[in-house]
Design a protein around this motif. Sequence first.
Motif, PDB file in Angstrom:
ATOM      1  N   GLY A  58       0.811  -1.211   0.000  1.00 50.18           N
ATOM      2  CA  GLY A  58       0.000   0.000   0.000  1.00 50.18           C
ATOM      3  C   GLY A  58       0.842   1.255   0.000  1.00 50.18           C
ATOM      4  O   GLY A  58       0.416   2.315   0.452  1.00 50.18           O
ATOM      5  N   ILE A  59       2.042   1.116  -0.536  1.00 56.18           N
ATOM      6  CA  ILE A  59       2.967   2.244  -0.562  1.00 56.18           C
ATOM      7  C   ILE A  59       3.204   2.626  -2.017  1.00 56.18           C
ATOM      8  O   ILE A  59       3.374   1.745  -2.864  1.00 56.18           O
ATOM      9  CB  ILE A  59       4.290   1.833   0.128  1.00 56.18           C
ATOM     10  CG1 ILE A  59       4.097   1.811   1.634  1.00 56.18           C
ATOM     11  CG2 ILE A  59       5.437   2.755  -0.268  1.00 56.18           C
ATOM     12  CD1 ILE A  59       5.278   1.269   2.393  1.00 56.18           C
ATOM     13  N   ASN A  60       3.180   3.931  -2.310  1.00 52.38           N
ATOM     14  CA  ASN A  60       3.311   4.283  -3.717  1.00 52.38           C
ATOM     15  C   ASN A  60       4.538   5.131  -4.029  1.00 52.38           C
ATOM     16  O   ASN A  60       4.628   5.717  -5.093  1.00 52.38           O
ATOM     17  CB  ASN A  60       2.037   4.965  -4.233  1.00 52.38           C
ATOM     18  CG  ASN A  60       1.782   6.277  -3.528  1.00 52.38           C
ATOM     19  OD1 ASN A  60       2.588   6.696  -2.694  1.00 52.38           O
ATOM     20  ND2 ASN A  60       0.672   6.916  -3.851  1.00 52.38           N
ATOM     21  N   SER A  61       5.476   5.206  -3.113  1.00 52.41           N
ATOM     22  CA  SER A  61       6.716   5.893  -3.448  1.00 52.41           C
ATOM     23  C   SER A  61       7.859   5.367  -2.591  1.00 52.41           C
ATOM     24  O   SER A  61       7.644   4.899  -1.471  1.00 52.41           O
ATOM     25  CB  SER A  61       6.578   7.404  -3.258  1.00 52.41           C
ATOM     26  OG  SER A  61       6.619   7.703  -1.885  1.00 52.41           O
ATOM     27  N   ILE A  62       9.046   5.478  -3.166  1.00 49.19           N
ATOM     28  CA  ILE A  62      10.246   5.042  -2.455  1.00 49.19           C
ATOM     29  C   ILE A  62      10.383   5.811  -1.133  1.00 49.19           C
ATOM     30  O   ILE A  62      10.764   5.266  -0.104  1.00 49.19           O
ATOM     31  CB  ILE A  62      11.492   5.274  -3.341  1.00 49.19           C
ATOM     32  CG1 ILE A  62      11.429   4.388  -4.580  1.00 49.19           C
ATOM     33  CG2 ILE A  62      12.788   5.057  -2.572  1.00 49.19           C
ATOM     34  CD1 ILE A  62      11.674   2.932  -4.336  1.00 49.19           C
ATOM     35  N   GLU A  63      10.022   7.097  -1.201  1.00 52.88           N
ATOM     36  CA  GLU A  63      10.149   7.952  -0.009  1.00 52.88           C
ATOM     37  C   GLU A  63       9.344   7.387   1.158  1.00 52.88           C
ATOM     38  O   GLU A  63       9.756   7.468   2.315  1.00 52.88           O
ATOM     39  CB  GLU A  63       9.637   9.371  -0.293  1.00 52.88           C
ATOM     40  CG  GLU A  63      10.078   9.980  -1.626  1.00 52.88           C
ATOM     41  CD  GLU A  63      11.569  10.148  -1.708  1.00 52.88           C
ATOM     42  OE1 GLU A  63      12.172  10.474  -0.669  1.00 52.88           O
ATOM     43  OE2 GLU A  63      12.140   9.939  -2.799  1.00 52.88           O
ATOM     44  N   ALA A  64       8.152   6.826   0.844  1.00 48.43           N
ATOM     45  CA  ALA A  64       7.280   6.326   1.910  1.00 48.43           C
ATOM     46  C   ALA A  64       7.750   4.976   2.440  1.00 48.43           C
ATOM     47  O   ALA A  64       7.345   4.546   3.510  1.00 48.43           O
ATOM     48  CB  ALA A  64       5.849   6.218   1.385  1.00 48.43           C
ATOM     49  N   LEU A  65       8.569   4.307   1.658  1.00 51.62           N
ATOM     50  CA  LEU A  65       9.066   3.000   2.089  1.00 51.62           C
ATOM     51  C   LEU A  65      10.348   3.142   2.907  1.00 51.62           C
ATOM     52  O   LEU A  65      10.652   2.328   3.770  1.00 51.62           O
ATOM     53  CB  LEU A  65       9.323   2.128   0.846  1.00 51.62           C
ATOM     54  CG  LEU A  65       9.946   0.754   1.087  1.00 51.62           C
ATOM     55  CD1 LEU A  65       9.007  -0.121   1.914  1.00 51.62           C
ATOM     56  CD2 LEU A  65      10.264   0.070  -0.242  1.00 51.62           C
ATOM     57  N   ARG A  66      11.093   4.229   2.628  1.00 54.56           N
ATOM     58  CA  ARG A  66      12.423   4.357   3.224  1.00 54.56           C
ATOM     59  C   ARG A  66      12.370   4.367   4.748  1.00 54.56           C
ATOM     60  O   ARG A  66      11.640   5.160   5.354  1.00 54.56           O
ATOM     61  CB  ARG A  66      13.103   5.626   2.714  1.00 54.56           C
ATOM     62  CG  ARG A  66      14.498   5.802   3.293  1.00 54.56           C
ATOM     63  CD  ARG A  66      15.197   6.989   2.691  1.00 54.56           C
ATOM     64  NE  ARG A  66      15.077   6.935   1.245  1.00 54.56           N
ATOM     65  CZ  ARG A  66      14.598   7.928   0.520  1.00 54.56           C
ATOM     66  NH1 ARG A  66      14.216   9.029   1.077  1.00 54.56           N
ATOM     67  NH2 ARG A  66      14.520   7.795  -0.782  1.00 54.56           N
ATOM     68  N   GLY A  67      13.145   3.485   5.339  1.00 59.78           N
ATOM     69  CA  GLY A  67      13.238   3.442   6.795  1.00 59.78           C
ATOM     70  C   GLY A  67      11.971   2.955   7.468  1.00 59.78           C
ATOM     71  O   GLY A  67      11.802   3.114   8.671  1.00 59.78           O
ATOM     72  N   ASN A  68      11.074   2.369   6.696  1.00 56.10           N
ATOM     73  CA  ASN A  68       9.795   1.912   7.222  1.00 56.10           C
ATOM     74  C   ASN A  68       9.969   0.500   7.790  1.00 56.10           C
ATOM     75  O   ASN A  68       9.532  -0.490   7.212  1.00 56.10           O
ATOM     76  CB  ASN A  68       8.773   1.935   6.068  1.00 56.10           C
ATOM     77  CG  ASN A  68       7.352   1.932   6.559  1.00 56.10           C
ATOM     78  OD1 ASN A  68       7.076   1.478   7.671  1.00 56.10           O
ATOM     79  ND2 ASN A  68       6.450   2.423   5.733  1.00 56.10           N
ATOM     80  N   HIS A  69      10.595   0.439   8.971  1.00 54.83           N
ATOM     81  CA  HIS A  69      10.948  -0.861   9.551  1.00 54.83           C
ATOM     82  C   HIS A  69       9.733  -1.736   9.828  1.00 54.83           C
ATOM     83  O   HIS A  69       9.848  -2.951   9.909  1.00 54.83           O
ATOM     84  CB  HIS A  69      11.724  -0.661  10.863  1.00 54.83           C
ATOM     85  CG  HIS A  69      13.120  -0.163  10.654  1.00 54.83           C
ATOM     86  ND1 HIS A  69      14.180  -0.562  11.419  1.00 54.83           N
ATOM     87  CD2 HIS A  69      13.642   0.687   9.742  1.00 54.83           C
ATOM     88  CE1 HIS A  69      15.290   0.035  11.004  1.00 54.83           C
ATOM     89  NE2 HIS A  69      14.985   0.810   9.992  1.00 54.83           N
ATOM     90  N   LEU A  70       8.560  -1.098   9.976  1.00 56.43           N
ATOM     91  CA  LEU A  70       7.368  -1.885  10.282  1.00 56.43           C
ATOM     92  C   LEU A  70       6.941  -2.743   9.100  1.00 56.43           C
ATOM     93  O   LEU A  70       6.113  -3.641   9.240  1.00 56.43           O
ATOM     94  CB  LEU A  70       6.232  -0.958  10.704  1.00 56.43           C
ATOM     95  CG  LEU A  70       6.411  -0.355  12.098  1.00 56.43           C
ATOM     96  CD1 LEU A  70       5.307   0.643  12.384  1.00 56.43           C
ATOM     97  CD2 LEU A  70       6.440  -1.443  13.157  1.00 56.43           C
TER      98      LEU A  70
END
Lengths: 506, 152
Positions: free
Chosen positions: A470-482
């Motif tokens: 449910g993520i649409n950009s690299i920025e939103a995934l970065r560091g998203n440890h969850l």
Amino acid sequence: MEQGKIYLSPEHEVVRDNDKCIRCQVCERQCANKVHSYDADIDKMLACDENCVNCQRCVSLCPTHALKIRRCENRFRENNNWNETKIRELYLQANSGGVMLGAMGTPLDYPTYWDHMLINASQVTNPSIDPLREPMETRTFLGKKNQKPERDANGKIITKFKSPQIELDVPVMFSAMSYGSISYNAHESLARAATELGTCYNTGEGGLHEDFYKYGPNTIVQVASGRFGVHGDYLMAGAAIEIKMGQGAKPGIGGHLPGRKVGPDVSRTRMIPEGSDAISPAPHHDIYSIEDLRQLVYSLKEATAYTKPVIVKISAVHNVAAIASGIARSGADIIAIDGFKGGTGAAPSRIRDNVGIPIEVALAAVDARLREEGIRDNVSVVIGGSIHSSSDVVKAIALGADAVYIGTASLLALGCHLCRSCHLNKCNWGIATQEPDLVKRLNPDWGYKRLVNLVSAWKHEIMEMMGGMGINSIEALRGNHLMLRGVGLNEKELELLGIKHAGENI
Amino acid sequence: MRRVFVNEEWCLGCHLCEYHCANANMGGVTAQDMVRNLRGKKIHPRIRVEDGADGGKINFAVQCRHCYDPMCVKSCIAGALTVEDGVVTHNPDKCVGCFTCVLTCPYGCVMPDGDGKVVQKCELCLRNKVGAPACAEHCPNRAIVYEERGTL
């Protein structure tokens, strides 16, 4: 000093199905190690097993599939403590008195933490995204980010970066491999692929061949301890400048390109005499502290009128987080961290196999430290050292990386079969060699397409996995440890990686 | 029309094209066919790799150009050579083995077949089971390509 050699049986043996062999001699013509030969008297192909490095060139080209390379069946007496490799290497050293050399990344069975992390996906309570139907951004920018939002005279937020950036269409770059360690055609393939993909390749410490200046916007130019091929035009040619402090495969030591690989072209590009060994010292002799590093960073920025981001590449070592913190304060725009499984054209095997730490924990430690100190936005973090697939890329980004470097993976795309004999200059695939008749075996017209295929395929897979979360950009995934969960990891490992175990809720 | 082109810069002199050509023109397609067709036999391929100067470091394959105005067709006294949809085609049933075409081909691409009774030449694999030039399909370095390059 050679005294009283002990005979070692070949490591590999060529198995030829004589019922299938049509004596076309393609294997003989294609083997630079002179394994195969045709004996007209008995009308048979013969094989000299001791020369075989198991590069699979003959197997791949045999038109009747008559060839197989097997591990030689001769065995020392079984011993779990003194295994085959250890005994063999000991004999080789007793024979030669030399340092064991190896190439590519370590073949030893160290844990791969990527394989112990699982990626999340959306179900019911949050929607997943279909990247074929909805926008999905894989573009990313590397460099120092603006520290806080600022507004222009009209009150609009300024979106322009204050510091120079590298713009990547996909967060995968080709890692540093010098012209000299790899061939002209391999470099051309990487350069053209990077241009078509909207990403960057890296010159390594070998300078930039005059033919490749046209790929400058997609080139990262490296400044290493030997300073080979570094001059004003070179620095200005690239999209960014990388200071190489260390390399994952051989932390703490320099580089050595043997003189036989320094032909006219390499000599001109590196700005060293033909036939001379190109030795990169272990340290930069002008850098003994973060303050010294800062001087070089700013010298390079000054030389390029502050138009190019500066990358500092280090290998992942025990206190990597503290070092990265220093680098983030040195004025560097990007930190590149190379894990201990990273590849090389040649390194002492002991160092390659025993020095450094896994990239996954290094990345997590660096990201955590930079966040703790509030300087994560000062720098982007690029990691490399055995990224095998798009899922490794996704996991790396979720663990805190801005982008990844792929080296070995890109060479595999060009035909490399990981025989780990790069240092012999006899690469049958035309990659790690400077012999003209071997170099031409890599036609960059199709080599670059295979690289484009690989990275495009990874890009699709990255988008699918991001969409699933449910993520649409690299920025939103970065560091998203969850978005990550560990499996088969102990508590300490989970703590260091900063992720929860599978089954744990938020 | 698509033709076979050879770029000697990338030719490795591996001679694979010759074996695939021979196999294709003996009705073979697969590696198994190649074993059956070529094992223990002298091959008669229609494409030939010449291992040239510089200690064999310069190699190039020679194959029929399918000329617009082919000398071989003009010289054929039996009407065995014709141009069909641009492809210079040979009919062995009509061929009388005079070899005038062998003499007139400026590229040396028409040659006596294995028995030496009639000639053979490249027909772009359009009349065998492969259906498209086997040499180009199997060239490991894309030195041989089958493509449209406009009027020659």
